[in-house]
Scaffold this motif. Structure first.
Motif, PDB file in Angstrom:
ATOM      1  N   THR A   1       1.446  37.387 -33.475  1.00 15.72           N
ATOM      2  CA  THR A   1       0.721  36.166 -34.418  1.00 15.72           C
ATOM      3  C   THR A   1       1.523  37.318 -35.583  1.00 15.72           C
ATOM      4  OG1 THR A   1      -1.411  35.529 -32.781  1.00 15.72           O
ATOM      5  CG2 THR A   1      -1.673  36.405 -35.769  1.00 15.72           C
ATOM      6  N   PHE A   2       1.856  36.604 -36.744  1.00 16.54           N
ATOM      7  CA  PHE A   2       2.689  37.958 -38.121  1.00 16.54           C
ATOM      8  C   PHE A   2       1.094  38.146 -38.739  1.00 16.54           C
ATOM      9  CE2 PHE A   2       5.874  39.202 -40.701  1.00 16.54           C
ATOM     10  CZ  PHE A   2       5.733  38.628 -42.147  1.00 16.54           C
ATOM     11  N   ASP A   3       0.231  37.820 -38.782  1.00 17.14           N
ATOM     12  CA  ASP A   3      -1.160  37.545 -39.730  1.00 17.14           C
ATOM     13  C   ASP A   3      -1.426  39.328 -38.928  1.00 17.14           C
ATOM     14  OD1 ASP A   3      -1.894  35.154 -40.788  1.00 17.14           O
ATOM     15  OD2 ASP A   3      -0.545  36.079 -41.659  1.00 17.14           O
ATOM     16  N   ASP A   4      -1.763  39.356 -38.209  1.00 13.44           N
ATOM     17  CA  ASP A   4      -2.397  40.751 -37.447  1.00 13.44           C
ATOM     18  C   ASP A   4      -1.424  42.291 -37.396  1.00 13.44           C
ATOM     19  OD1 ASP A   4      -4.012  38.619 -34.044  1.00 13.44           O
ATOM     20  OD2 ASP A   4      -4.202  39.306 -36.728  1.00 13.44           O
ATOM     21  N   TYR A   5       0.025  42.339 -37.983  1.00 11.33           N
ATOM     22  CA  TYR A   5       0.546  42.949 -37.917  1.00 11.33           C
ATOM     23  C   TYR A   5       1.643  43.668 -39.321  1.00 11.33           C
ATOM     24  CZ  TYR A   5       1.938  42.719 -32.806  1.00 11.33           C
ATOM     25  OH  TYR A   5       1.548  42.984 -31.476  1.00 11.33           O
ATOM     26  N   ALA A   6       1.228  45.209 -39.395  1.00  9.84           N
ATOM     27  CA  ALA A   6       1.816  45.613 -41.005  1.00  9.84           C
ATOM     28  C   ALA A   6       2.970  45.474 -40.494  1.00  9.84           C
ATOM     29  CB  ALA A   6       1.654  47.157 -40.604  1.00  9.84           C
ATOM     30  N   ILE A   7       3.765  45.174 -41.240  1.00  9.74           N
ATOM     31  CA  ILE A   7       4.934  45.603 -40.813  1.00  9.74           C
ATOM     32  C   ILE A   7       6.065  46.282 -42.318  1.00  9.74           C
ATOM     33  CG2 ILE A   7       7.534  43.829 -41.695  1.00  9.74           C
ATOM     34  CD1 ILE A   7       6.153  42.864 -39.687  1.00  9.74           C
ATOM     35  N   GLY A   8       6.787  46.911 -41.571  1.00  9.58           N
ATOM     36  CA  GLY A   8       6.946  48.088 -42.284  1.00  9.58           C
ATOM     37  C   GLY A   8       9.063  48.042 -41.718  1.00  9.58           C
TER      38      GLY A   8
ATOM     39  N   ALA B   1      10.188  46.716 -38.898  1.00 16.00           N
ATOM     40  CA  ALA B   1       8.994  47.132 -37.524  1.00 16.00           C
ATOM     41  C   ALA B   1       7.516  46.618 -37.726  1.00 16.00           C
ATOM     42  CB  ALA B   1       9.310  48.409 -36.915  1.00 16.00           C
ATOM     43  N   ALA B   2       6.732  46.267 -36.803  1.00 15.58           N
ATOM     44  CA  ALA B   2       5.513  46.137 -36.784  1.00 15.58           C
ATOM     45  C   ALA B   2       4.903  46.829 -35.863  1.00 15.58           C
ATOM     46  CB  ALA B   2       5.713  44.136 -36.106  1.00 15.58           C
ATOM     47  N   ASP B   3       3.532  46.936 -36.681  1.00 21.97           N
ATOM     48  CA  ASP B   3       2.813  47.913 -35.810  1.00 21.97           C
ATOM     49  C   ASP B   3       0.820  46.377 -36.124  1.00 21.97           C
ATOM     50  OD1 ASP B   3       1.120  50.982 -36.941  1.00 21.97           O
ATOM     51  OD2 ASP B   3       0.992  49.310 -35.108  1.00 21.97           O
ATOM     52  N   TYR B   4       0.315  46.581 -34.817  1.00 20.97           N
ATOM     53  CA  TYR B   4      -0.469  46.032 -34.385  1.00 20.97           C
ATOM     54  C   TYR B   4      -1.805  46.208 -35.109  1.00 20.97           C
ATOM     55  CZ  TYR B   4      -3.970  42.847 -32.205  1.00 20.97           C
ATOM     56  OH  TYR B   4      -4.976  42.006 -31.433  1.00 20.97           O
TER      57      TYR B   4
ATOM     58  N   HIS C   1       1.090  57.423 -42.568  1.00 25.40           N
ATOM     59  CA  HIS C   1       1.312  58.183 -41.257  1.00 25.40           C
ATOM     60  C   HIS C   1       0.632  58.138 -40.289  1.00 25.40           C
ATOM     61  CE1 HIS C   1      -2.997  58.393 -43.174  1.00 25.40           C
ATOM     62  NE2 HIS C   1      -3.104  59.553 -41.844  1.00 25.40           N
ATOM     63  N   ARG C   2      -0.157  56.762 -39.944  1.00 24.08           N
ATOM     64  CA  ARG C   2      -0.368  56.755 -38.580  1.00 24.08           C
ATOM     65  C   ARG C   2      -0.065  55.492 -37.985  1.00 24.08           C
ATOM     66  NH1 ARG C   2      -7.469  56.407 -39.545  1.00 24.08           N
ATOM     67  NH2 ARG C   2      -7.611  58.526 -39.918  1.00 24.08           N
ATOM     68  N   TYR C   3       1.248  54.878 -38.947  1.00 20.48           N
ATOM     69  CA  TYR C   3       2.070  53.639 -37.968  1.00 20.48           C
ATOM     70  C   TYR C   3       2.414  53.984 -36.826  1.00 20.48           C
ATOM     71  CZ  TYR C   3       5.141  49.379 -38.935  1.00 20.48           C
ATOM     72  OH  TYR C   3       5.428  47.831 -38.812  1.00 20.48           O
ATOM     73  N   GLU C   4       2.785  52.899 -35.821  1.00 27.71           N
ATOM     74  CA  GLU C   4       3.433  53.327 -34.514  1.00 27.71           C
ATOM     75  C   GLU C   4       3.690  51.955 -34.710  1.00 27.71           C
ATOM     76  OE1 GLU C   4       0.814  56.967 -33.153  1.00 27.71           O
ATOM     77  OE2 GLU C   4       1.009  54.714 -31.665  1.00 27.71           O
ATOM     78  N   ALA C   5       5.447  51.327 -34.535  1.00 29.16           N
ATOM     79  CA  ALA C   5       5.795  50.307 -34.710  1.00 29.16           C
ATOM     80  C   ALA C   5       5.875  49.630 -33.002  1.00 29.16           C
ATOM     81  CB  ALA C   5       7.065  50.580 -35.324  1.00 29.16           C
TER      82      ALA C   5
END
Length: 125
Positions: A28-35, A97-100, A108-112
């Motif tokens: 679900t694309f909208d649920d993820y931050a894309i980095g 990358a995608a992080d839920y 700094h909290r991004y974890e793919a």
């Protein structure tokens, strides 16, 4: 099957521009931050931009601020990265990358959770 597919890389002269795409499927694309990340030869991978549909946040590292623009077409499940004024030090493999449920307000909290296969960008005359 989850997929992130980058495209748009290539060879560009110094001062030139490229637009990268990151096409997502299988989640679900909208649920993820894309980095966006990049890894130059002999260097560690670095994150430099992010966009989140859930809270509308974006983030840019100082090294690209003002020259790169990230955008998202949620109808196409695709994130774009417009890169202008490219210099040789931008030569690297570029990954998305995608992080839920992540916010780009706290990069700094991004974890793919998922990674693409990468696309090569070479800036050279």
């Amino acid at each position: 099957e989850v997929q992130l597919v980058e495209s748009g890389g290539g060879l560009v002269q110094p001062g030139g521009s490229l637009r990268l795409s990151c096409a997502a499927s299988g989640f679900t694309f909208d649920d993820y931050a894309i980095g966006w990340f990049r890894q130059a030869p002999g260097k560690e991978r670095e994150g430099f931009s992010c966009i989140s549909s859930s809270d509308g946040s974006t983030w840019y590292a100082d090294s690209v601020k003002g020259r790169f623009t990230i955008s998202s077409d949620n109808a196409k499940n695709t994130v774009y990265l417009q890169m202008n004024s490219l210099q040789p030090e931008a030569t690297a493999v570029y990954y998305c990358a995608a992080d839920y449920k992540s916010s780009c307000a706290t990069p700094h909290r991004y974890e793919a959770d998922y990674w693409g296969q990468g696309t090569q960008v070479t800036v050279s005359s």
